[in-house]
Write a protein that holds these residues in place. Structure first.
Motif, PDB file in Angstrom:
ATOM      1  N   GLU A  74     -17.936  71.789 -30.332  1.00 45.09           N
ATOM      2  CA  GLU A  74     -16.745  72.568 -30.673  1.00 45.09           C
ATOM      3  C   GLU A  74     -15.693  72.435 -29.588  1.00 45.09           C
ATOM      4  N   GLN A  75     -16.179  72.461 -28.360  1.00 41.53           N
ATOM      5  CA  GLN A  75     -15.273  72.357 -27.236  1.00 41.53           C
ATOM      6  C   GLN A  75     -14.516  71.033 -27.269  1.00 41.53           C
ATOM      7  N   GLU A  76     -15.264  69.964 -27.496  1.00 36.15           N
ATOM      8  CA  GLU A  76     -14.642  68.648 -27.574  1.00 36.15           C
ATOM      9  C   GLU A  76     -13.550  68.645 -28.633  1.00 36.15           C
ATOM     10  N   ARG A  77     -13.919  69.161 -29.776  1.00 41.10           N
ATOM     11  CA  ARG A  77     -12.943  69.187 -30.873  1.00 41.10           C
ATOM     12  C   ARG A  77     -11.730  70.046 -30.523  1.00 41.10           C
ATOM     13  N   ALA A  78     -12.012  71.194 -29.897  1.00 37.30           N
ATOM     14  CA  ALA A  78     -10.918  72.091 -29.514  1.00 37.30           C
ATOM     15  C   ALA A  78      -9.958  71.395 -28.557  1.00 37.30           C
ATOM     16  N   LEU A  79     -10.524  70.668 -27.596  1.00 36.29           N
ATOM     17  CA  LEU A  79      -9.666  70.019 -26.614  1.00 36.29           C
ATOM     18  C   LEU A  79      -8.869  68.878 -27.243  1.00 36.29           C
ATOM     19  N   ASP A  80      -9.501  68.158 -28.159  1.00 40.90           N
ATOM     20  CA  ASP A  80      -8.770  67.117 -28.881  1.00 40.90           C
ATOM     21  C   ASP A  80      -7.587  67.727 -29.613  1.00 40.90           C
ATOM     22  N   GLU A  81      -7.904  68.808 -30.286  1.00 42.62           N
ATOM     23  CA  GLU A  81      -6.854  69.481 -31.047  1.00 42.62           C
ATOM     24  C   GLU A  81      -5.731  69.946 -30.137  1.00 42.62           C
ATOM     25  N   LEU A  82      -6.124  70.514 -29.004  1.00 41.00           N
ATOM     26  CA  LEU A  82      -5.106  71.006 -28.073  1.00 41.00           C
ATOM     27  C   LEU A  82      -4.218  69.868 -27.592  1.00 41.00           C
ATOM     28  N   ALA A  83      -4.841  68.751 -27.241  1.00 43.80           N
ATOM     29  CA  ALA A  83      -4.064  67.613 -26.764  1.00 43.80           C
ATOM     30  C   ALA A  83      -3.080  67.145 -27.840  1.00 43.80           C
ATOM     31  N   ASP A  84      -3.565  67.046 -29.065  1.00 45.58           N
ATOM     32  CA  ASP A  84      -2.677  66.619 -30.150  1.00 45.58           C
ATOM     33  C   ASP A  84      -1.537  67.616 -30.336  1.00 45.58           C
TER      34      ASP A  84
END
Lengths: 206, 206
Positions: free
Chosen positions: B189-199
């Motif tokens: 989830e964290q990985e996905r959250a950070l990807d989302e944040l970067a985008d």
DNA sequence: CCAAATATTGACTCTCGGGTCGAAGTTTGC
DNA sequence: GCAAACTTCGACCCGAGAGTCAATATTTGG
């Protein structure tokens, strides 16, 4: 539970009103100091001194530092949150205009009138447990205001976001730090900075 | 001035190396605690206890709480900042790819390995004066990294920003609060959250 | 004007935590 | 193996600041 130390069968006469006013005075000062310095760095002698009173008096109204801080946060935070929730900008019209106005007004109010309040959201872990619960609740309310506009904008196809969560998170973060950013700017510069910030944040939903 | 209490004519033998290692151990623990709780809420007995040592030993290496905190921040912050400055992502290639990678890697490192470090930037006012100077310096370095990529992207016409200042401010704010946001999420989830944040943050320059 | 309720004082206690230091334990180099 | 250097201990000091309380001042209502 909210504020007064002694619980009386609430006589609502002149006396009670006077008491109420005194409490408000105390809370105003306490809120300012707690917001400015955080929990640990505030000592009650300072609070008392600002009120031209001694510490003992504070304890006549509040049972402990925790309780005073809790009540102070309560007023500080809920005044401010109430106001956010009632911003005309939040009410109706196309989401784009509403969101822009919401951001702009919210930040303006925060920076001008509640410069201390935002601190509460920055490092919740520095506050006593009991207060953290209240802070979380306030944060939830703020979040809700923006979430509502955002979802509506998305549904209507006006907004395009990467993800609701990250967008909200980025907006809140940026708004929380606005006072820090604006610190030391003059009136006009501040206005311009906030305008710019609002426009920048709108790009998140463009 | 940076770390050790006693200044000796620096004998660089086994002894000195051992001393150095001990200092590193202490700093590691101190950095973690100071980052987690902030300055006031950390007491030296706790730090000592985590090292299975007594407070007296800490004072053998550091002259005061301030000095320990300063040194801890120094390592915590400068390790992390050095790393940011050396991220391959920051080096070359088209600004768009670089910025995205920079944000993504920076936040990932911060959340994973320096979860405490970001706290330093949130409420500088809670730290002693001497430390604030160091914190400001670190912040400046972080700012510089992102500013460089941003300006280049703008010059090349790849980025369109409302304003450099507000864009940087919003990015930093969002990244600073990422650990708070990610707290309690699982690995994936964290990985996905950070990807989302970067985008999401990339939209600021789109 | 006076007694009861209300508010304020200031000196007090107590705990917590930063900081000190001499004595005791350990390591190093010869 | 031993003296010197280095490290750790733990008991102690001290100031800051939270919290207490009986005495005193002020306000209120009759």
């Amino acid at each position: 539970m909210t504020e007064v130390a002694q619980e009386s069968p609430e006589p609502v006469g002149r006396v009670a009103r006077k008491r109420g006013r005194r409490i408000q005075q105390i809370l105003a000062v306490a809120a300012e100091l707690f917001g400015e310095r955080g929990y640990d760095a505030v000592n009650l002698d300072d609070v008392a001194e600002r009120l031209d009173v001694t510490k003992g008096s504070l304890y006549y109204y509040f049972a402990s530092k925790d309780e005073l801080a809790a009540a102070a946060i309560e007023t500080l935070g809920s005044d401010w949150t109430d106001r956010l929730e009632r911003l005309p900008a939040g009410a109706e019209g196309p989401p784009t205009a509403r969101l822009r106005a919401l951001i702009r007004e919210h930040v303006a109010i925060a920076v001008r009138e509640y410069p201390a309040a935002l601190r509460l959201f920055l490092v919740p872990s520095t506050w006593p447990d009991a207060l953290r619960v209240r802070i979380t609740e306030l944060r939830r309310r703020h979040d809700h205001v923006f979430r509502t506009v955002l979802t509506e904008g998305i549904d209507r196809g006006e907004f395009r976001v990467v993800g609701l969560g990250s967008t909200l998170q980025a907006m809140h973060a940026a708004m929380s730090q606005a006072p820090l950013w604006c610190a030391g700017l003059g009136e006009d510069e501040q206005e311009r900075a906030l305008d710019e910030l609002a426009d920048t944040l709108m790009k998140l939903v463009a």
